[in-house]
Design a protein around this motif. Sequence first.
Motif, PDB file in Angstrom:
ATOM      1  N   PHE A 105       5.177 -12.387  -4.296  1.00  0.00           N
ATOM      2  CA  PHE A 105       5.709 -10.810  -4.642  1.00  0.00           C
ATOM      3  C   PHE A 105       4.392 -10.142  -4.205  1.00  0.00           C
ATOM      4  O   PHE A 105       3.120 -10.753  -4.215  1.00  0.00           O
ATOM      5  N   GLY A 106       4.567  -8.923  -3.621  1.00  0.00           N
ATOM      6  CA  GLY A 106       3.264  -8.032  -3.543  1.00  0.00           C
ATOM      7  C   GLY A 106       2.949  -7.499  -4.637  1.00  0.00           C
ATOM      8  O   GLY A 106       3.359  -7.796  -5.664  1.00  0.00           O
ATOM      9  N   GLY A 107       1.529  -6.916  -4.728  1.00  0.00           N
ATOM     10  CA  GLY A 107       0.876  -6.233  -5.807  1.00  0.00           C
ATOM     11  C   GLY A 107       1.550  -5.095  -6.515  1.00  0.00           C
ATOM     12  O   GLY A 107       1.362  -4.868  -7.511  1.00  0.00           O
ATOM     13  N   GLY A 108       2.317  -4.509  -5.716  1.00  0.00           N
ATOM     14  CA  GLY A 108       3.202  -3.312  -6.441  1.00  0.00           C
ATOM     15  C   GLY A 108       2.768  -2.195  -5.962  1.00  0.00           C
ATOM     16  O   GLY A 108       1.423  -1.946  -5.601  1.00  0.00           O
ATOM     17  N   THR A 109       3.445  -0.960  -5.933  1.00  0.00           N
ATOM     18  CA  THR A 109       3.131   0.375  -5.672  1.00  0.00           C
ATOM     19  C   THR A 109       3.676   1.325  -6.728  1.00  0.00           C
ATOM     20  O   THR A 109       4.836   1.167  -7.028  1.00  0.00           O
ATOM     21  N   LYS A 110       2.897   1.999  -7.441  1.00  0.00           N
ATOM     22  CA  LYS A 110       3.246   2.834  -8.519  1.00  0.00           C
ATOM     23  C   LYS A 110       3.727   4.148  -7.797  1.00  0.00           C
ATOM     24  O   LYS A 110       2.545   4.782  -7.374  1.00  0.00           O
ATOM     25  N   SER A 150       0.582  -1.140  -0.027  1.00  0.00           N
ATOM     26  CA  SER A 150      -0.103   0.024   0.206  1.00  0.00           C
ATOM     27  C   SER A 150       0.954   1.207  -0.071  1.00  0.00           C
ATOM     28  O   SER A 150       2.059   1.159   0.578  1.00  0.00           O
ATOM     29  N   PRO A 151       0.313   2.492  -0.693  1.00  0.00           N
ATOM     30  CA  PRO A 151      -0.795   2.464  -1.413  1.00  0.00           C
ATOM     31  C   PRO A 151      -0.561   1.681  -2.836  1.00  0.00           C
ATOM     32  O   PRO A 151       0.571   1.327  -2.919  1.00  0.00           O
ATOM     33  N   ALA A 152      -1.630   1.575  -3.649  1.00  0.00           N
ATOM     34  CA  ALA A 152      -1.570   1.107  -5.009  1.00  0.00           C
ATOM     35  C   ALA A 152      -0.685   2.218  -5.942  1.00  0.00           C
ATOM     36  O   ALA A 152       0.063   1.857  -6.759  1.00  0.00           O
ATOM     37  N   THR A 153      -1.050   3.339  -5.714  1.00  0.00           N
ATOM     38  CA  THR A 153      -0.356   4.476  -6.230  1.00  0.00           C
ATOM     39  C   THR A 153      -0.052   5.589  -5.381  1.00  0.00           C
ATOM     40  O   THR A 153      -0.695   5.779  -4.529  1.00  0.00           O
ATOM     41  N   LEU A 154       1.186   6.135  -5.677  1.00  0.00           N
ATOM     42  CA  LEU A 154       1.471   7.082  -4.621  1.00  0.00           C
ATOM     43  C   LEU A 154       2.182   8.270  -5.561  1.00  0.00           C
ATOM     44  O   LEU A 154       3.049   8.198  -6.380  1.00  0.00           O
ATOM     45  N   SER A 155       1.553   9.576  -5.337  1.00  0.00           N
ATOM     46  CA  SER A 155       1.831  10.704  -6.036  1.00  0.00           C
ATOM     47  C   SER A 155       2.568  11.478  -5.191  1.00  0.00           C
ATOM     48  O   SER A 155       2.410  11.975  -3.905  1.00  0.00           O
ATOM     49  N   VAL A 156       3.911  11.956  -5.703  1.00  0.00           N
ATOM     50  CA  VAL A 156       5.015  12.510  -4.855  1.00  0.00           C
ATOM     51  C   VAL A 156       5.645  13.664  -5.673  1.00  0.00           C
ATOM     52  O   VAL A 156       5.807  13.275  -7.047  1.00  0.00           O
ATOM     53  N   SER A 157       6.002  14.615  -5.172  1.00  0.00           N
ATOM     54  CA  SER A 157       6.607  15.830  -6.002  1.00  0.00           C
ATOM     55  C   SER A 157       8.201  15.493  -5.934  1.00  0.00           C
ATOM     56  O   SER A 157       8.626  14.940  -4.998  1.00  0.00           O
ATOM     57  N   GLY A 184      11.749  15.674  -5.105  1.00  0.00           N
ATOM     58  CA  GLY A 184      12.520  16.328  -4.064  1.00  0.00           C
ATOM     59  C   GLY A 184      12.018  15.736  -2.797  1.00  0.00           C
ATOM     60  O   GLY A 184      12.585  15.643  -1.777  1.00  0.00           O
ATOM     61  N   GLU A 185      10.535  15.296  -2.685  1.00  0.00           N
ATOM     62  CA  GLU A 185       9.980  14.878  -1.596  1.00  0.00           C
ATOM     63  C   GLU A 185      10.186  13.429  -1.131  1.00  0.00           C
ATOM     64  O   GLU A 185      10.919  12.699  -1.865  1.00  0.00           O
ATOM     65  N   ARG A 186       9.786  13.156  -0.005  1.00  0.00           N
ATOM     66  CA  ARG A 186      10.104  11.681   0.536  1.00  0.00           C
ATOM     67  C   ARG A 186       8.847  10.830   0.174  1.00  0.00           C
ATOM     68  O   ARG A 186       7.819  11.325   0.313  1.00  0.00           O
ATOM     69  N   ALA A 187       9.252   9.387   0.002  1.00  0.00           N
ATOM     70  CA  ALA A 187       8.116   8.670  -0.500  1.00  0.00           C
ATOM     71  C   ALA A 187       8.262   7.529   0.389  1.00  0.00           C
ATOM     72  O   ALA A 187       9.331   6.958   0.670  1.00  0.00           O
ATOM     73  N   THR A 188       7.131   7.046   1.300  1.00  0.00           N
ATOM     74  CA  THR A 188       7.154   5.872   1.903  1.00  0.00           C
ATOM     75  C   THR A 188       6.080   4.745   1.340  1.00  0.00           C
ATOM     76  O   THR A 188       4.979   4.993   1.324  1.00  0.00           O
ATOM     77  N   LEU A 189       6.745   3.680   1.112  1.00  0.00           N
ATOM     78  CA  LEU A 189       5.893   2.492   0.604  1.00  0.00           C
ATOM     79  C   LEU A 189       5.688   1.477   1.878  1.00  0.00           C
ATOM     80  O   LEU A 189       6.823   1.245   2.546  1.00  0.00           O
ATOM     81  N   SER A 190       4.739   0.772   1.748  1.00  0.00           N
ATOM     82  CA  SER A 190       4.575  -0.238   3.017  1.00  0.00           C
ATOM     83  C   SER A 190       4.370  -1.418   2.212  1.00  0.00           C
ATOM     84  O   SER A 190       3.609  -1.681   1.148  1.00  0.00           O
ATOM     85  N   CYS A 191       4.795  -2.530   3.067  1.00  0.00           N
ATOM     86  CA  CYS A 191       4.530  -3.867   2.421  1.00  0.00           C
ATOM     87  C   CYS A 191       4.153  -4.550   3.574  1.00  0.00           C
ATOM     88  O   CYS A 191       4.890  -4.539   4.802  1.00  0.00           O
ATOM     89  N   ARG A 192       2.927  -5.356   3.710  1.00  0.00           N
ATOM     90  CA  ARG A 192       2.604  -6.100   5.045  1.00  0.00           C
ATOM     91  C   ARG A 192       2.513  -7.801   4.644  1.00  0.00           C
ATOM     92  O   ARG A 192       1.757  -7.955   3.444  1.00  0.00           O
ATOM     93  N   ALA A 193       3.104  -8.732   5.274  1.00  0.00           N
ATOM     94  CA  ALA A 193       2.981 -10.155   4.989  1.00  0.00           C
ATOM     95  C   ALA A 193       1.756 -10.704   5.965  1.00  0.00           C
ATOM     96  O   ALA A 193       1.598 -10.306   7.082  1.00  0.00           O
ATOM     97  N   SER A 194       0.960 -11.727   5.415  1.00  0.00           N
ATOM     98  CA  SER A 194      -0.144 -12.470   6.169  1.00  0.00           C
ATOM     99  C   SER A 194       0.588 -13.136   7.263  1.00  0.00           C
ATOM    100  O   SER A 194      -0.267 -13.409   8.348  1.00  0.00           O
ATOM    101  N   GLN A 195       1.859 -13.339   7.235  1.00  0.00           N
ATOM    102  CA  GLN A 195       2.471 -14.061   8.599  1.00  0.00           C
ATOM    103  C   GLN A 195       3.714 -13.650   8.672  1.00  0.00           C
ATOM    104  O   GLN A 195       4.166 -13.028   7.474  1.00  0.00           O
ATOM    105  N   SER A 196       4.510 -14.034   9.593  1.00  0.00           N
ATOM    106  CA  SER A 196       6.061 -13.437   9.993  1.00  0.00           C
ATOM    107  C   SER A 196       6.779 -14.062   8.820  1.00  0.00           C
ATOM    108  O   SER A 196       6.963 -15.224   8.502  1.00  0.00           O
ATOM    109  N   VAL A 197       7.490 -13.287   8.167  1.00  0.00           N
ATOM    110  CA  VAL A 197       8.691 -13.442   7.220  1.00  0.00           C
ATOM    111  C   VAL A 197      10.073 -12.966   7.520  1.00  0.00           C
ATOM    112  O   VAL A 197      10.977 -13.149   6.924  1.00  0.00           O
ATOM    113  N   SER A 198      10.201 -12.778   9.080  1.00  0.00           N
ATOM    114  CA  SER A 198      11.384 -12.488   9.487  1.00  0.00           C
ATOM    115  C   SER A 198      11.808 -11.184   8.973  1.00  0.00           C
ATOM    116  O   SER A 198      11.117 -10.439   8.741  1.00  0.00           O
ATOM    117  N   SER A 199      13.257 -11.415   8.532  1.00  0.00           N
ATOM    118  CA  SER A 199      13.828 -10.275   7.598  1.00  0.00           C
ATOM    119  C   SER A 199      14.268 -10.533   6.273  1.00  0.00           C
ATOM    120  O   SER A 199      14.845 -10.067   5.378  1.00  0.00           O
TER     121      SER A 199
END
Lengths: 117, 108
Positions: free
Chosen positions: B99-104, B7-14, B16-31
Amino acid sequence: EVQLVQSGAEVKKPGESLKISCQGSAYSFTTYWIAWVRQMPGKGLEWMGIIYPGDSDTRYSPSFQGQVTISADKSISTAYLQWSSLKASDTAMYYCARLINDGLDVWGQGTTVSVSS
Amino acid sequence: EIVMTQSPATLSVSPGERATLSCRASQSVSSNLAWYQQKPGQTPRLLIYGASTRATGIPARFSGSGSGTEFTLTISSLQSEDFALYYCQQYNNWPALTFGGGTKVEIK
């Protein structure tokens, strides 16, 4: 430079068979797993299966088990992905990639497969 | 089967700005998590492995964090060449390499 070079684009009809290839160079091909990854048009990445060319140990994603066959010929540093009877839904880009302990570090350039009557 | 959700599926950023993308696993994948970048018409490229280690040649503005089920990819100051698709992938549940579904990441 470590490379994986894939065979060229294919245009096929439903029901036809196909075998695409992925040749490794500049590294010990037999000591790294090779993964196959599908990317359907406009969609994300899907893991299909992996093969260890050293002994041809192969593991499939449940989603692709029975749908494709993965093989390798270590004498020519080449892995293969094949279909016995293509469907329109097999239309996609297919990538091979080298699997290291921590991910897929080297990717082939991709092979486009188009299936249409 | 482990499901990876980005998440999110799409991230709109200017630029020079910071972008933060998230990924969640349905169970622990350690590191045992990697991030990939894919630009239009190009092959995916490994950015981060082990959740937080940059791959060879990856600029320092890319950083990864997290463990267990929650992971983040941060791009500290977006450059024009960073607008792309980003995928996370777990390899803890080997041989499954989900794989996750991706973030654009698109230009705002």
